[in-house]
Scaffold this active site. Structure first.
Site, mmCIF file in Angstrom:
data_model
loop_
_atom_site.group_PDB
_atom_site.id
_atom_site.type_symbol
_atom_site.label_atom_id
_atom_site.label_comp_id
_atom_site.label_asym_id
_atom_site.label_seq_id
_atom_site.Cartn_x
_atom_site.Cartn_y
_atom_site.Cartn_z
ATOM 1 N N ASP A 73 0.846 -1.196 0.000
ATOM 2 C CA ASP A 73 0.000 0.000 0.000
ATOM 3 C C ASP A 73 0.880 1.245 0.000
ATOM 4 O O ASP A 73 2.121 1.158 0.005
ATOM 5 C CB ASP A 73 -0.954 -0.009 1.194
ATOM 6 C CG ASP A 73 -2.309 0.611 0.865
ATOM 7 O OD1 ASP A 73 -2.337 1.620 0.126
ATOM 8 O OD2 ASP A 73 -3.332 0.109 1.349
ATOM 9 N N HIS A 80 -13.161 -1.905 -7.438
ATOM 10 C CA HIS A 80 -14.345 -1.056 -7.543
ATOM 11 C C HIS A 80 -14.035 0.427 -7.316
ATOM 12 O O HIS A 80 -14.895 1.279 -7.545
ATOM 13 C CB HIS A 80 -15.471 -1.548 -6.627
ATOM 14 C CG HIS A 80 -15.261 -1.312 -5.168
ATOM 15 N ND1 HIS A 80 -16.228 -1.594 -4.234
ATOM 16 C CD2 HIS A 80 -14.214 -0.825 -4.452
ATOM 17 C CE1 HIS A 80 -15.801 -1.292 -3.022
ATOM 18 N NE2 HIS A 80 -14.580 -0.826 -3.131
ATOM 19 N N GLY A 93 4.313 0.872 -1.883
ATOM 20 C CA GLY A 93 4.200 0.879 -3.335
ATOM 21 C C GLY A 93 2.930 1.518 -3.829
ATOM 22 O O GLY A 93 1.899 1.517 -3.144
ATOM 23 N N ASP A 94 3.008 2.075 -5.034
ATOM 24 C CA ASP A 94 1.867 2.602 -5.776
ATOM 25 C C ASP A 94 1.565 1.576 -6.862
ATOM 26 O O ASP A 94 2.366 1.373 -7.774
ATOM 27 C CB ASP A 94 2.226 3.959 -6.377
ATOM 28 C CG ASP A 94 1.190 4.498 -7.341
ATOM 29 O OD1 ASP A 94 0.206 3.790 -7.638
ATOM 30 O OD2 ASP A 94 1.381 5.632 -7.826
ATOM 31 N N PHE A 95 0.418 0.897 -6.763
ATOM 32 C CA PHE A 95 0.195 -0.226 -7.679
ATOM 33 C C PHE A 95 -0.023 0.194 -9.128
ATOM 34 O O PHE A 95 -0.074 -0.650 -10.016
ATOM 35 C CB PHE A 95 -0.907 -1.170 -7.194
ATOM 36 C CG PHE A 95 -2.220 -0.537 -6.793
ATOM 37 C CD1 PHE A 95 -2.900 0.344 -7.600
ATOM 38 C CD2 PHE A 95 -2.805 -0.899 -5.576
ATOM 39 C CE1 PHE A 95 -4.125 0.879 -7.232
ATOM 40 C CE2 PHE A 95 -4.040 -0.388 -5.189
ATOM 41 C CZ PHE A 95 -4.698 0.503 -6.025
#
Length: 344
Positions: free
Chosen positions: A205, A251, A231-233
């Site tokens: 995250d 979502h 992390g930035d996915f």
């Protein structure tokens, strides 16, 4: 002079208003619980009992409706009453006591305020949280550790209904490692780790979540089996583990972002690896369930492009990414699990 009603109106005289009455009283109950939490009632009763007069005096309430309030909360299973003294039920003690890290009163009250602006969202198509798109949608809203703590308490409230079901809905015995993508402070994986002691986990995250996750895992005694990965996915590779979980993540985003995330999952997983997707998915004929369709309206209020989706759509995105052996199953009363496997 008499008035003549159309036949349809005459027939309507025999239509029960019960469905509308149930909706109205459901709202009354929700509001009563949230106001009681805001007043500090459940915090006041933590670890103790009190009678109506003690509660009235300590909270500074008018005597007129105190008994109605307290007994309504008994009927709603938020309080217990014995010999005229009131105490928290376990759910109120855990989720509505402001002194607990699991407190969700602020999270639910914020949702109430958003839904007051539903008409504006329906007219404009715009979210009522104006924080932009992408990761900044979260980082702009939650700039402090305390703000992240409140947000993740709300996510834990949701994941608390998913984690135990997920622990029993997938064969974890053949898995060694799992990563929860966008996993907050790790509450989803806790029941899985406790049920399967051979597993180790990663929570992936944004940086602001790290201290919140670390303190949570330490408190639960799981910091030796679960670690946080910053992390930035959308910008960095996903963890390489046997299983990747996306729970209440897809979502939040539009279809292009969902496809991108599932393609990233396919790249990160080893051959034979599995992706698990958990969301309140809509039936393929879009006739329900009601909670999924209402949650989709909530996503309109909080995200630029998010919303719920059908199981068929989810499987289509997985197939596009290269996953096979697609399957779905209920995940508790309010969510659906969709599974995809990377071919060996």
């Amino acid at each position: 002079m008499s008035t003549t009603y159309p036949a349809a109106d005459a027939q309507a005289e025999h239509v029960s208003a019960e469905p509308l009455w149930r909706l109205g009283t459901a709202y009354f109950g929700r509001k009563t619980v949230l106001v009681a939490a805001e007043l500090g009632l459940f915090t006041l009763l933590s670890g103790r009992t009190a009678d109506a007069e003690e509660i009235r005096r300590e909270l500074g309430l008018h005597p007129r409706a105190v008994s109605d309030l307290l007994d309504a909360l008994v009927a709603l299973e938020m309080l217990e009453r014995k010999d005229g003294r009131y105490a928290n039920t376990p759910v109120a003690e855990h989720y509505l006591n402001k002194n607990r890290p699991s407190y969700v009163g602020a999270f639910l009250t914020t949702a109430d305020a958003r839904w007051d602006r539903l008409a504006d969202a329906l007219r404009t198509g715009e979210p009522q949280n104006r924080w932009g798109a992408g990761p900044q949608m979260f980082t702009e809203q939650y700039r402090t550790t305390e703000a992240w703590r409140n947000f993740n308490a709300g996510m834990d409230y949701l994941n608390g209904m998913i984690g135990p079901a997920l622990a029993g809905s997938f064969d974890w015995s053949r898995v060694a490692t799992v990563a929860d993508v966008g996993g907050g402070r790790g509450n989803l994986i806790v029941p899985i780790l406790r049920r399967y002691p051979h597993l180790s986990a990663i929570v992936f995250d944004l940086p602001g979540v790290e201290p919140v996750c670390a303190e949570h895992l330490e408190r639960l005694g799981l910091s030796d089996r679960a670690r946080f990965m910053v992390g930035d996915f959308f910008a960095e590779p996903l963890p390489t583990t046997d299983v990747l979980i996306f729970s209440h993540v897809l979502h939040d985003w539009g279809v292009p972002e969902r496809r991108s995330l599932l393609a990233a999952a396919f790249r990160a997983l080893p051959p034979g690896g599995t992706v698990l997707i958990c969301d309140p998915m809509i039936d393929d004929d879009r006739r329900g369930p009601a909670n999924a369709l209402l949650t989709s309206l909530n996503m309109l209020l909080v995200t630029p492009h998010g919303g719920e989706y059908t199981k068929a759509s989810c499987k289509g995105w997985l197939a596009e990414a290269g996953f096979t052996d697609l399957a779905d199953r209920p995940l508790g009363p309010n969510n659906t699990l969709v599974i995809g496997v990377k071919p060996r």
